[in-house]
Design a protein around this motif. Structure first.
Motif, PDB file in Angstrom:
ATOM      1  N   GLN A 124       0.806  -1.219   0.000  1.00 31.41           N
ATOM      2  CA  GLN A 124       0.000   0.000   0.000  1.00 31.41           C
ATOM      3  C   GLN A 124       0.847   1.280   0.000  1.00 31.41           C
ATOM      4  O   GLN A 124       0.568   2.214  -0.765  1.00 31.41           O
ATOM      5  CB  GLN A 124      -0.949  -0.003   1.205  1.00 31.41           C
ATOM      6  CG  GLN A 124      -1.912   1.181   1.236  1.00 31.41           C
ATOM      7  CD  GLN A 124      -2.845   1.222   0.047  1.00 31.41           C
ATOM      8  OE1 GLN A 124      -3.433   0.217  -0.324  1.00 31.41           O
ATOM      9  NE2 GLN A 124      -2.991   2.399  -0.576  1.00 31.41           N
ATOM     10  N   TYR A 179       3.221   1.036  -3.465  1.00 34.21           N
ATOM     11  CA  TYR A 179       2.585   0.704  -4.750  1.00 34.21           C
ATOM     12  C   TYR A 179       1.065   0.680  -4.572  1.00 34.21           C
ATOM     13  O   TYR A 179       0.428  -0.375  -4.685  1.00 34.21           O
ATOM     14  CB  TYR A 179       3.057  -0.657  -5.265  1.00 34.21           C
ATOM     15  CG  TYR A 179       4.519  -0.958  -5.011  1.00 34.21           C
ATOM     16  CD1 TYR A 179       5.513  -0.396  -5.805  1.00 34.21           C
ATOM     17  CD2 TYR A 179       4.911  -1.815  -3.977  1.00 34.21           C
ATOM     18  CE1 TYR A 179       6.861  -0.674  -5.584  1.00 34.21           C
ATOM     19  CE2 TYR A 179       6.246  -2.090  -3.743  1.00 34.21           C
ATOM     20  CZ  TYR A 179       7.212  -1.517  -4.543  1.00 34.21           C
ATOM     21  OH  TYR A 179       8.541  -1.793  -4.324  1.00 34.21           O
ATOM     22  N   ASP A 235      -1.381   1.544  -6.409  1.00 37.13           N
ATOM     23  CA  ASP A 235      -2.131   1.044  -7.568  1.00 37.13           C
ATOM     24  C   ASP A 235      -2.116  -0.480  -7.612  1.00 37.13           C
ATOM     25  O   ASP A 235      -3.130  -1.114  -7.904  1.00 37.13           O
ATOM     26  CB  ASP A 235      -1.543   1.611  -8.871  1.00 37.13           C
ATOM     27  CG  ASP A 235      -1.759   3.116  -9.002  1.00 37.13           C
ATOM     28  OD1 ASP A 235      -2.583   3.657  -8.243  1.00 37.13           O
ATOM     29  OD2 ASP A 235      -1.095   3.748  -9.850  1.00 37.13           O
ATOM     30  N   LYS A 236      -0.926  -1.073  -7.321  1.00 39.45           N
ATOM     31  CA  LYS A 236      -0.813  -2.538  -7.302  1.00 39.45           C
ATOM     32  C   LYS A 236      -1.646  -3.127  -6.163  1.00 39.45           C
ATOM     33  O   LYS A 236      -2.281  -4.177  -6.325  1.00 39.45           O
ATOM     34  CB  LYS A 236       0.651  -2.948  -7.129  1.00 39.45           C
ATOM     35  CG  LYS A 236       1.589  -2.472  -8.232  1.00 39.45           C
ATOM     36  CD  LYS A 236       1.442  -3.299  -9.476  1.00 39.45           C
ATOM     37  CE  LYS A 236       2.509  -2.943 -10.498  1.00 39.45           C
ATOM     38  NZ  LYS A 236       2.331  -3.659 -11.775  1.00 39.45           N
ATOM     39  N   GLN A 249      -4.358  -1.872  -4.965  1.00 39.87           N
ATOM     40  CA  GLN A 249      -5.756  -1.778  -5.361  1.00 39.87           C
ATOM     41  C   GLN A 249      -6.140  -2.912  -6.309  1.00 39.87           C
ATOM     42  O   GLN A 249      -7.231  -3.469  -6.225  1.00 39.87           O
ATOM     43  CB  GLN A 249      -6.021  -0.426  -6.027  1.00 39.87           C
ATOM     44  CG  GLN A 249      -7.486  -0.172  -6.331  1.00 39.87           C
ATOM     45  CD  GLN A 249      -7.727   1.224  -6.885  1.00 39.87           C
ATOM     46  OE1 GLN A 249      -6.819   2.035  -6.964  1.00 39.87           O
ATOM     47  NE2 GLN A 249      -8.960   1.498  -7.264  1.00 39.87           N
ATOM     48  N   ILE A 250      -5.213  -3.270  -7.204  1.00 46.40           N
ATOM     49  CA  ILE A 250      -5.464  -4.378  -8.132  1.00 46.40           C
ATOM     50  C   ILE A 250      -5.652  -5.679  -7.355  1.00 46.40           C
ATOM     51  O   ILE A 250      -6.537  -6.488  -7.659  1.00 46.40           O
ATOM     52  CB  ILE A 250      -4.308  -4.507  -9.147  1.00 46.40           C
ATOM     53  CG1 ILE A 250      -4.321  -3.307 -10.114  1.00 46.40           C
ATOM     54  CG2 ILE A 250      -4.389  -5.826  -9.922  1.00 46.40           C
ATOM     55  CD1 ILE A 250      -3.098  -3.227 -11.004  1.00 46.40           C
TER      56      ILE A 250
END
Length: 300
Positions: free
Chosen positions: A246, A249, A251-252, A254-255
């Motif tokens: 978190q 990264y 965005d990662k 969230q994926i």
């Protein structure tokens, strides 16, 4: 007096006594095994000590086995290293180390049960192969910073260097260290998540045939992924990895947390070996994929 891992022995005994258990039932039992209160309470180095003393690993022991002492000593070194950290990564912590070492133990245990995987099978493990896998499992994430690789194999190479430096601090011959590290390096490098597709192609290919170290690498990766592919524990680990990512990264992370994040993960991985097959790992993975696809919202 030796303290046995009764819950581990009971799980293995049930596999032998009930060879027709469904993959879903085995997975449910594995979920219970990996959330066993005793396992959660054991320190990493204590678990390694008890594993080494267990019937599974005693069954792979041999004269002048150097690995028993090295496995325990390396786990002690890693225990001390992680205890000194201000905070462990949310996923790549001693909890993960314990799960991977228990995972490789479960895979290795299938070698002789219920029907031996014979020496003519390319997946067959010699006693030395088995201990090499345990040693690699213990050290595979030594010093993991809780980050992602900026370049291929970056973090794996740092773990390998940590192991190499530690071995050089022991009273061992240079030849032994170099011979051991030549194998350990290949096995640990294979745990880079971005290498998985390449490794799967190597194992599935027949020309040229995979090498022994390719098979050992696949077993190591299967142990690394085993718990993350379980129905319940795997969901918790996905969240732990998202938490770890978190800050750096988002965005990662969230994926990973997205509704189809777990589905994509399960579709990306595979369990190919006969040891994993006896634990129903790939069949359970496929069942989970089908369940997630059925529950996936229909996009308008």
């Amino acid at each position: 007096m030796k303290e046995d891992l009764v819950w581990l022995e009971q799980f293995q005994a049930q596999l032998v006594a009930k060879p027709n258990l469904s993959p879903a039932q085995i997975a449910a039992d594995l979920d219970l095994l990996f959330t066993n209160p005793e396992l959660l309470q054991l320190s990493f180095s204590t678990l390694i000590k008890r594993l080494i003393e267990s019937p599974i690993w005693q069954g792979f022991d041999y004269d002048n086995n150097p690995y028993k002492a090295l496995c325990l000593q390396l786990s002690n070194a890693i225990e001390a290293y992680n205890q000194a950290l201000e905070a462990e990564p949310a996923y790549h912590s001693r909890s993960h180390f314990k799960e991977v070492c228990l995972g490789i133990t479960l895979l290795v245990a299938q070698q002789n049960s219920p029907t031996p995987i014979g020496a003519s099978n390319p997946w067959h493990l010699s006693v030395e192969d088995a201990w090499l896998l345990l040693f690699s499992a213990i050290g595979h994430d030594f010093g993991h910073p809780g980050m992602m690789n900026a370049v291929p194999f970056e973090i794996e190479k740092k773990s390998i260097e940590q192991i190499h430096l530690w071995l050089r601090s022991q009273n061992l011959s240079i030849n032994f260290i170099e011979e051991l590290m030549t194998q350990v390096e290949i096995i640990i490098l294979a745990t880079d998540p971005t290498y998985l597709s390449t490794l799967l192609k190597i194992i599935r290919n027949t020309s040229p045939p995979p090498t022994k170290l390719n098979y050992l690498s696949m077993l190591m990766v299967e142990a690394d992924l085993l718990v993350s592919a379980l129905p319940a524990r795997g969901v918790a680990l996905t969240e732990a990895l998202a938490t770890e990512w978190q800050a750096h990264y988002p965005d990662k992370a969230q994926i990973l947390r997205a509704s189809d994040g777990r589905l994509k993960f399960l579709q990306h991985i595979a369990f190919l070996g006969p040891h994993a097959q006896r634990l129903g790992l790939n069949a359970n993975r496929i069942e989970l994929i089908e369940q997630l696809q059925k529950s996936k919202p229909i996009s308008s």
